[in-house]
Design an enzyme around this catalytic site. Structure first.
Site, PDB file in Angstrom:
ATOM      1  N   ARG A  22      66.058  56.057   7.708  1.00 27.66           N
ATOM      2  CA  ARG A  22      65.297  56.564   6.363  1.00 27.66           C
ATOM      3  C   ARG A  22      65.139  57.923   6.562  1.00 27.66           C
ATOM      4  NH1 ARG A  22      58.952  55.668   4.747  1.00 27.66           N
ATOM      5  NH2 ARG A  22      58.799  57.695   5.930  1.00 27.66           N
ATOM      6  N   TYR A  46      54.024  64.505   2.394  1.00 24.74           N
ATOM      7  CA  TYR A  46      53.676  63.195   3.016  1.00 24.74           C
ATOM      8  C   TYR A  46      55.178  62.600   3.575  1.00 24.74           C
ATOM      9  CZ  TYR A  46      51.853  58.521   3.022  1.00 24.74           C
ATOM     10  OH  TYR A  46      51.322  57.341   3.380  1.00 24.74           O
ATOM     11  N   ASP A  59      62.401  57.291   1.032  1.00 24.33           N
ATOM     12  CA  ASP A  59      61.008  56.761   0.356  1.00 24.33           C
ATOM     13  C   ASP A  59      60.348  58.026  -0.533  1.00 24.33           C
ATOM     14  OD1 ASP A  59      58.629  55.712  -0.258  1.00 24.33           O
ATOM     15  OD2 ASP A  59      58.232  55.172   2.055  1.00 24.33           O
ATOM     16  N   HIS A  82      57.502  57.299  -1.996  1.00 25.33           N
ATOM     17  CA  HIS A  82      56.040  57.395  -1.877  1.00 25.33           C
ATOM     18  C   HIS A  82      55.391  57.435  -3.016  1.00 25.33           C
ATOM     19  CE1 HIS A  82      56.882  58.390   2.519  1.00 25.33           C
ATOM     20  NE2 HIS A  82      56.239  57.323   2.577  1.00 25.33           N
ATOM     21  N   GLU A 131      63.101  53.806  -2.483  1.00 26.42           N
ATOM     22  CA  GLU A 131      61.691  53.359  -2.125  1.00 26.42           C
ATOM     23  C   GLU A 131      60.676  53.763  -2.997  1.00 26.42           C
ATOM     24  OE1 GLU A 131      60.546  52.598   2.022  1.00 26.42           O
ATOM     25  OE2 GLU A 131      58.610  52.153   1.321  1.00 26.42           O
ATOM     26  N   GLU A 149      55.350  47.982  -1.063  1.00 25.26           N
ATOM     27  CA  GLU A 149      54.505  47.929   0.262  1.00 25.26           C
ATOM     28  C   GLU A 149      52.944  48.006   0.027  1.00 25.26           C
ATOM     29  OE1 GLU A 149      56.074  51.655   2.106  1.00 25.26           O
ATOM     30  OE2 GLU A 149      54.150  52.342   1.854  1.00 25.26           O
ATOM     31  N   ARG A 161      59.190  45.045  -0.667  1.00 21.09           N
ATOM     32  CA  ARG A 161      58.528  45.535   0.381  1.00 21.09           C
ATOM     33  C   ARG A 161      57.417  45.298   1.024  1.00 21.09           C
ATOM     34  NH1 ARG A 161      59.766  48.337   3.676  1.00 21.09           N
ATOM     35  NH2 ARG A 161      58.676  50.358   3.569  1.00 21.09           N
ATOM     36  N   GLU A 215      61.963  47.388   8.242  1.00 22.86           N
ATOM     37  CA  GLU A 215      61.212  48.681   8.600  1.00 22.86           C
ATOM     38  C   GLU A 215      60.711  48.427  10.160  1.00 22.86           C
ATOM     39  OE1 GLU A 215      57.846  50.290   6.481  1.00 22.86           O
ATOM     40  OE2 GLU A 215      58.367  52.486   6.912  1.00 22.86           O
ATOM     41  N   TRP A 220      49.341  59.636 -13.026  1.00 17.31           N
ATOM     42  CA  TRP A 220      49.557  58.130 -13.000  1.00 17.31           C
ATOM     43  C   TRP A 220      49.436  57.883 -11.350  1.00 17.31           C
ATOM     44  CZ3 TRP A 220      52.631  62.441 -13.853  1.00 17.31           C
ATOM     45  CH2 TRP A 220      53.520  62.810 -12.926  1.00 17.31           C
TER      46      TRP A 220
HETATM   47  O1  EZ4 Z   1      53.030  55.535   4.369  1.00 18.11           O
HETATM   48  O2  EZ4 Z   1      52.432  52.802   6.248  1.00 18.11           O
HETATM   49  O3  EZ4 Z   1      57.731  52.855   4.035  1.00 18.11           O
HETATM   50  N1  EZ4 Z   1      56.750  53.328   4.707  1.00 18.11           N
HETATM   51  C1  EZ4 Z   1      55.616  53.968   4.286  1.00 18.11           C
HETATM   52  C2  EZ4 Z   1      54.542  54.192   5.584  1.00 18.11           C
HETATM   53  C3  EZ4 Z   1      53.218  54.333   4.911  1.00 18.11           C
HETATM   54  C4  EZ4 Z   1      52.066  53.963   5.531  1.00 18.11           C
HETATM   55  C5  EZ4 Z   1      50.866  53.866   4.783  1.00 18.11           C
HETATM   56  O4  EZ4 Z   1      49.761  53.228   5.481  1.00 18.11           O
HETATM   57  O5  EZ4 Z   1      55.659  54.412   3.249  1.00 18.11           O
HETATM   58  O6  EZ4 Z   1      54.624  55.170   6.300  1.00 18.11           O
HETATM   59 CO    CO Z   2      57.128  53.312   2.065  1.00 21.58          CO
END
Ligand code: EZ4
Ligand code: CO
Length: 402
Positions: free
Chosen positions: A147, A159, A210, A212, A236, A262, A283, A339, A402
């Protein structure tokens, strides 16, 4: 197999973990992970005050009945705190059942259908060169899936990109960091990141990314479409999934595979996503979604809708969750990928474990139960430290709508 003790162990060997330990009258023990990143003590309290008193005296063999009792008996169904607590109980009971039978949990789940679980590692860099170098390191280490995350030019911090590369954990001690987010800058940059990764390293490995949860469905659709030439394994959490119908829009526009969930704790949170075939990978994981028993239900619903399992496996999930997820991964037919971020030495001193990385996969050994034990003395040397996940604001200082 009466349960005589139910104990909650909170420790912080480089990051916080909450562990439930059950002991039976014959002296068998089972453990479950109850860690909810940034809200750890809520689950510890839920367990200690509201669940442990219900467990003492119950028959540890009754996994399904205990699950139904805790889920339906609370009146307040679902939610991350309650489901994490139920997940910890369920996993601890599977651990006990395995030890009682002298079998690894995967054998109780029908036996292995694969030798090991394909994993992906996290490459993240401050800038493009740094990110690409980290992808190379993972490939050199034998990973078959990576990733890639990268700082976005023009934004001070992003992030998912940290200074601690191998053991990356987004939570900060004490009070949360605030990151600034710009969808425009991100959408301009990510296709360059993905294109550059493929240009440098080719197509002979799985590449993941990802988001996020930062986009709207139409933005996610545009991103997915622009990434199609680079054959992502998955995109993701492109949008938050509370509005499951939002994925219809993304799906109409792109063939880039989608992974989500997740943060989703129940099968009902996945219902529309799975039954309408709006996603390709689920996830969630054992600790998040009510343990092995409930994750298996989600996996079965997914299986008949051509959706695969891609369990969350960041370092906020303890080695107990990693092991439990691996027992599911190797025994369900519709496994996709797992993961994997290695934990630190301090974490492994507290949690001894029987899985190991080899040739891009994680392999379980054949010890009975989950194959993970907690060293309570080592745990006591690492007391809890308050920690929060970062918060994102837009460039104008407001929160996302959102
Ligand atoms: O940000 O587990 O796909 N993995 C992620 C992680 C999350 C953390 C949050 O607790 O998005 O890194
Ligand atoms: Co994630």
């Amino acid at each position: 197999m009466k349960i005589v003790e139910a104990k909650v162990i909170v420790c912080s060997p480089d990051r916080n973990f909450v562990t439930l330990k059950l002991t039976t009258e014959s002296g068998l023990t089972g453990i479950g992970d109850a860690t909810l990143n940034g809200r750890e003590l809520a689950v510890a309290s839920y367990l200690e005050n509201h669940v442990c008193p219900l467990l003492v005296g119950r028959d540890a063999a009754m996994i399904e009945d205990t699950w139904q009792y805790l889920y339906k008996g609370s009146y307040w169904r679902g939610g991350p705190v309650g489901m994490t607590a139920i997940g910890a109980v369920d996993v601890a009971l599977w651990d006990i059942k395995g030890k009682a039978a002298g079998m690894p949990v995967y054998d109780l789940l029908g036996g292995k259908v694969r030798d090991g679980a394909l994993v992906y590692g996290h490459a993240n860099g401050e800038d493009l060169d740094d990110a690409l170098d980290w992808v190379g390191r993972y490939l050199d280490d034998g990973y078959k899936a990576v990733r890639v995350q990268c700082g976005v030019p023009g934004l001070a911090s992003t992030y998912g990109v940290s200074s601690d590369k191998r053991f990356y954990e987004p939570a900060d001690a004490d009070l949360p960091t605030e990151n600034v987010w710009s969808t425009e800058r991100y959408l301009t940059f990510v296709p360059q990141l993905i294109a550059a990764t493929r240009e440098r390293y080719g197509y002979d490995f799985h590449l993941l990314h990802d988001v996020h949860h930062r986009l709207t469905p139409i933005e996610a659709a545009r991103l997915g479409k622009s990434l199609e030439p680079y054959s992502l394994f998955w995109l993701e959490d492109a949008v938050p999934a509370e509005l499951q119908e939002g994925f219809r829009l993304i799906r109409q526009h792109t063939t880039t595979p989608l992974a989500v969930g997740e943060v989703l704790p129940t099968i009902w949170d996945f219902r529309t996503l799975i039954t309408e075939q709006l996603i390709d990978y689920v996830r969630t994981t054992v600790q998040r979604a009510g343990g092995i028993s409930h994750l298996r239900r989600i996996a079965v619903l997914a299986e008949i809708h051509h959706v695969k399992l891609g369990c969350h496996g960041a370092t906020d999930l303890s080695p107990v969750t990693m092991a439990a997820a691996l027992h599911v991964d190797v025994s369900v037919p519709n496994f996709g990928i797992q993961e994997y971020m290695p934990h630190t030495e301090a974490t492994y001193e507290v949690f001894s474990h029987g899985y190991s990385f080899r040739d891009g996969r994680l392999h379980l050994d054949d010890r009975p139960g989950l194959g993970v034990e907690i060293d309570e003395e080592a745990a006591a040397r690492h007391p809890y430290r308050r920690a929060y996940l970062p918060v994102n604001r837009l460039e104008d200082g407001t929160m996302h709508s959102w």
